[in-house]
Scaffold this motif. Sequence first.
Motif, PDB file in Angstrom:
ATOM      1  N   SER A 320       0.723  -1.138  -0.117  1.00 49.77           N
ATOM      2  CA  SER A 320      -0.092   0.012   0.034  1.00 49.77           C
ATOM      3  C   SER A 320       0.860   1.130   0.051  1.00 49.77           C
ATOM      4  O   SER A 320       0.676   2.261  -0.716  1.00 49.77           O
ATOM      5  CB  SER A 320      -0.859   0.147   1.093  1.00 49.77           C
ATOM      6  OG  SER A 320      -1.762  -1.037   0.897  1.00 49.77           O
ATOM      7  N   ALA A 321       2.028   1.185   0.629  1.00 48.97           N
ATOM      8  CA  ALA A 321       2.733   2.477   0.968  1.00 48.97           C
ATOM      9  C   ALA A 321       3.485   2.761  -0.422  1.00 48.97           C
ATOM     10  O   ALA A 321       3.715   3.750  -0.767  1.00 48.97           O
ATOM     11  CB  ALA A 321       3.944   2.244   1.923  1.00 48.97           C
ATOM     12  N   LEU A 322       3.866   1.687  -1.277  1.00 52.13           N
ATOM     13  CA  LEU A 322       4.428   1.620  -2.522  1.00 52.13           C
ATOM     14  C   LEU A 322       3.499   2.293  -3.525  1.00 52.13           C
ATOM     15  O   LEU A 322       3.827   3.183  -4.216  1.00 52.13           O
ATOM     16  CB  LEU A 322       5.096   0.450  -3.058  1.00 52.13           C
ATOM     17  CG  LEU A 322       5.454   0.532  -4.567  1.00 52.13           C
ATOM     18  CD1 LEU A 322       6.793   1.371  -4.472  1.00 52.13           C
ATOM     19  CD2 LEU A 322       5.944  -0.839  -4.953  1.00 52.13           C
ATOM     20  N   SER A 328       2.421   9.842  -6.690  1.00 57.45           N
ATOM     21  CA  SER A 328       2.752  11.208  -6.678  1.00 57.45           C
ATOM     22  C   SER A 328       4.280  11.344  -7.132  1.00 57.45           C
ATOM     23  O   SER A 328       4.854  12.115  -7.493  1.00 57.45           O
ATOM     24  CB  SER A 328       2.593  11.986  -5.361  1.00 57.45           C
ATOM     25  OG  SER A 328       3.296  11.141  -4.497  1.00 57.45           O
ATOM     26  N   GLN A 329       4.784  10.283  -7.353  1.00 59.94           N
ATOM     27  CA  GLN A 329       6.444  10.129  -7.430  1.00 59.94           C
ATOM     28  C   GLN A 329       6.469   9.353  -8.867  1.00 59.94           C
ATOM     29  O   GLN A 329       5.934   8.362  -8.912  1.00 59.94           O
ATOM     30  CB  GLN A 329       7.264   9.770  -6.515  1.00 59.94           C
ATOM     31  CG  GLN A 329       6.885  10.351  -5.128  1.00 59.94           C
ATOM     32  CD  GLN A 329       7.716   9.831  -3.746  1.00 59.94           C
ATOM     33  OE1 GLN A 329       8.835   9.250  -4.061  1.00 59.94           O
ATOM     34  NE2 GLN A 329       7.161  10.042  -2.758  1.00 59.94           N
ATOM     35  N   ILE A 343      13.205  -7.266   2.272  1.00 59.42           N
ATOM     36  CA  ILE A 343      13.070  -6.871   0.672  1.00 59.42           C
ATOM     37  C   ILE A 343      12.967  -5.639   0.411  1.00 59.42           C
ATOM     38  O   ILE A 343      12.308  -5.081   0.764  1.00 59.42           O
ATOM     39  CB  ILE A 343      11.633  -7.722  -0.109  1.00 59.42           C
ATOM     40  CG1 ILE A 343      12.139  -9.434   0.519  1.00 59.42           C
ATOM     41  CG2 ILE A 343      12.036  -7.479  -1.484  1.00 59.42           C
ATOM     42  CD1 ILE A 343      10.883 -10.180  -0.229  1.00 59.42           C
ATOM     43  N   GLU A 344      13.981  -5.042  -0.211  1.00 57.63           N
ATOM     44  CA  GLU A 344      13.954  -3.613  -0.474  1.00 57.63           C
ATOM     45  C   GLU A 344      14.353  -3.263  -1.986  1.00 57.63           C
ATOM     46  O   GLU A 344      15.442  -3.854  -2.375  1.00 57.63           O
ATOM     47  CB  GLU A 344      14.993  -2.942   0.289  1.00 57.63           C
ATOM     48  CG  GLU A 344      14.795  -1.393   0.442  1.00 57.63           C
ATOM     49  CD  GLU A 344      15.546  -0.772   1.619  1.00 57.63           C
ATOM     50  OE1 GLU A 344      15.268   0.293   1.988  1.00 57.63           O
ATOM     51  OE2 GLU A 344      16.541  -1.492   1.994  1.00 57.63           O
ATOM     52  N   LYS A 345      13.593  -2.417  -2.866  1.00 57.87           N
ATOM     53  CA  LYS A 345      13.754  -2.400  -4.069  1.00 57.87           C
ATOM     54  C   LYS A 345      13.389  -1.021  -4.616  1.00 57.87           C
ATOM     55  O   LYS A 345      12.337  -0.551  -3.855  1.00 57.87           O
ATOM     56  CB  LYS A 345      13.356  -3.493  -5.051  1.00 57.87           C
ATOM     57  CG  LYS A 345      13.844  -4.850  -4.846  1.00 57.87           C
ATOM     58  CD  LYS A 345      13.267  -5.981  -5.814  1.00 57.87           C
ATOM     59  CE  LYS A 345      13.766  -7.248  -5.455  1.00 57.87           C
ATOM     60  NZ  LYS A 345      13.275  -8.294  -6.122  1.00 57.87           N
ATOM     61  N   ILE A 346      14.157  -0.344  -5.389  1.00 57.01           N
ATOM     62  CA  ILE A 346      13.528   0.767  -6.081  1.00 57.01           C
ATOM     63  C   ILE A 346      12.508   0.329  -7.210  1.00 57.01           C
ATOM     64  O   ILE A 346      12.779  -0.496  -8.098  1.00 57.01           O
ATOM     65  CB  ILE A 346      14.777   1.659  -6.574  1.00 57.01           C
ATOM     66  CG1 ILE A 346      15.670   1.963  -5.718  1.00 57.01           C
ATOM     67  CG2 ILE A 346      14.251   2.996  -7.468  1.00 57.01           C
ATOM     68  CD1 ILE A 346      15.212   2.808  -4.870  1.00 57.01           C
ATOM     69  N   VAL A 347      11.346   1.133  -7.509  1.00 54.88           N
ATOM     70  CA  VAL A 347      10.631   0.658  -8.499  1.00 54.88           C
ATOM     71  C   VAL A 347      10.079   2.032  -9.207  1.00 54.88           C
ATOM     72  O   VAL A 347       9.816   2.965  -8.398  1.00 54.88           O
ATOM     73  CB  VAL A 347       9.139   0.172  -7.882  1.00 54.88           C
ATOM     74  CG1 VAL A 347       8.180  -0.058  -8.851  1.00 54.88           C
ATOM     75  CG2 VAL A 347       9.516  -0.962  -6.793  1.00 54.88           C
ATOM     76  N   ARG A 348      10.131   1.998 -10.544  1.00 57.82           N
ATOM     77  CA  ARG A 348       9.858   3.111 -11.203  1.00 57.82           C
ATOM     78  C   ARG A 348       8.150   3.069 -11.576  1.00 57.82           C
ATOM     79  O   ARG A 348       7.772   1.825 -11.762  1.00 57.82           O
ATOM     80  CB  ARG A 348      10.528   3.115 -12.518  1.00 57.82           C
ATOM     81  CG  ARG A 348      11.810   3.381 -12.424  1.00 57.82           C
ATOM     82  CD  ARG A 348      12.455   3.225 -13.702  1.00 57.82           C
ATOM     83  NE  ARG A 348      12.742   2.010 -14.143  1.00 57.82           N
ATOM     84  CZ  ARG A 348      13.264   1.581 -15.318  1.00 57.82           C
ATOM     85  NH1 ARG A 348      13.973   2.415 -16.083  1.00 57.82           N
ATOM     86  NH2 ARG A 348      13.138   0.304 -15.862  1.00 57.82           N
ATOM     87  N   VAL A 393      -4.352   6.253  -8.851  1.00 57.65           N
ATOM     88  CA  VAL A 393      -3.111   5.882  -9.520  1.00 57.65           C
ATOM     89  C   VAL A 393      -3.102   6.451 -11.068  1.00 57.65           C
ATOM     90  O   VAL A 393      -3.919   6.497 -11.587  1.00 57.65           O
ATOM     91  CB  VAL A 393      -3.540   4.118  -9.818  1.00 57.65           C
ATOM     92  CG1 VAL A 393      -2.272   3.731 -10.918  1.00 57.65           C
ATOM     93  CG2 VAL A 393      -3.386   3.380  -8.563  1.00 57.65           C
ATOM     94  N   PRO A 394      -2.108   7.092 -11.379  1.00 57.53           N
ATOM     95  CA  PRO A 394      -2.022   8.128 -12.528  1.00 57.53           C
ATOM     96  C   PRO A 394      -2.368   7.261 -13.910  1.00 57.53           C
ATOM     97  O   PRO A 394      -3.160   7.741 -14.680  1.00 57.53           O
ATOM     98  CB  PRO A 394      -0.480   8.634 -12.697  1.00 57.53           C
ATOM     99  CG  PRO A 394      -0.191   8.471 -11.189  1.00 57.53           C
ATOM    100  CD  PRO A 394      -0.833   7.206 -10.601  1.00 57.53           C
TER     101      PRO A 394
END
Length: 439
Positions: A320-322, A328-329, A343-348, A393-394
């Motif tokens: 939910s946080a992602l 907005s980002q 588990i930590e990952k950058i998501v575009r 969600v854009p």
Amino acid sequence: MTSVPQATIGIDFGTTNTVVSMTHGDGPATLVHFPTADGDIFAFRSALSFHAVMGTGGRANALVTEAGPWAIEAYVEDPLETRFIQSFKTFAASAAFAETKIFNKRYLFEDLLADFLLKLKSHGGAAMETLPARVIVGRPVTFAGGNPDEALALSRYEAGFKRLGFTDIRYAYEPVGAAFFFARQLKQDATVLVADFGGGTSDFSIVRFERENDKLRSTALARSGVGVAGDAFDYRIIDQLVSPELGKGSLYRAFDNRLPIPQRYYTAFARWDQLALLRASKDMRDIRGLQRTAMEPEKIARLVEVLDDNHGYALYRAVSALKEALSSQDEATFRFEAGSVLIEKIVRRTDFEGWIAPELKAIETAVDQALERSGLGPDGVDRVFLTGGSSFVPAVRDIFLRRFGAAKIESGGEFESIASGLALIGREDDLDLWSERAR
């Protein structure tokens, strides 16, 4: 002169949250609030918890049931001994779901719903102490699931809501409820497309509103829906970011062969309630056994920990946080940490939009179906009202921006619009135009 009912009640039983609204006489619709230690809330989480109170000899003396934020609190305090269920609305129309057993007690869907509603009523306090005989219940245009049985879902609703004492139970489409809420803002005649994005379904209605003798009249023109929404988006995130770290796509040894880890172990992540069921199934024994033969045993160890230690709620919050951050980002960090699992990952945002492309296509198709059934093109729609969590969600908003332009689009009342609209429908002169009874 038509008499106004003393009180009406609308209940938006949602996949993620349930909201209750009431009217008294000809006054406005007001939300029922639920007092918690952190302040009053009106969006009551559609969740249940069951905790067995153990006596001598290891036998359960009693089964304590809770709902909403109290269910989450019970689960967080004792995850190993608490059966936690949420998103259970998603199998209302599933004939494959006959029953579940909780601490050896048999529960039908209507039992789960009744327990949830009774707890909701209890936490509503004085506002829900005396209920009218009639209730207007929201229902999706299309129920969630691959082959939803609408009649089965409504019969289950009927049985559950009757246990609250309602004798006249009516159902109205959720986006129609939202349309009634939105119509209060209209200053002139308008044709409105309402898009309601819930946890399990995305529903669309086109309604014509006209003023006549100082009264707002409405005509339903078309509706459509699809059984995918926010929960499906969540699953795509988990499938891409989490499941591979829990062994999906890896191999195990079987004699001289190397075989893929069975995919069915990861389909349970499509719905949060299924994680507890997987933990109690015979598959769990096989999953534990895979730790000895897996080519990447550390990943299976993570899967076992997530299931054994009930990390489902922590996973839900991380997902939910992602989603919220990516609204907005252009880029955000996914971080799921529970027990020894990290588990930590950058998501575009573009990656996320690619993952949910099938759901976006299904939503687009449903919007076009509503337009086609109404006999209108995009130019024939004056206003577009978006409501529900996934409307932020854009990529979802872009579906409407491309068809209707930014000037026509409005949003708001993401949690309250349906319930308040349902309560307002309860005051309509001809209820049969806007609601129906279960057949």
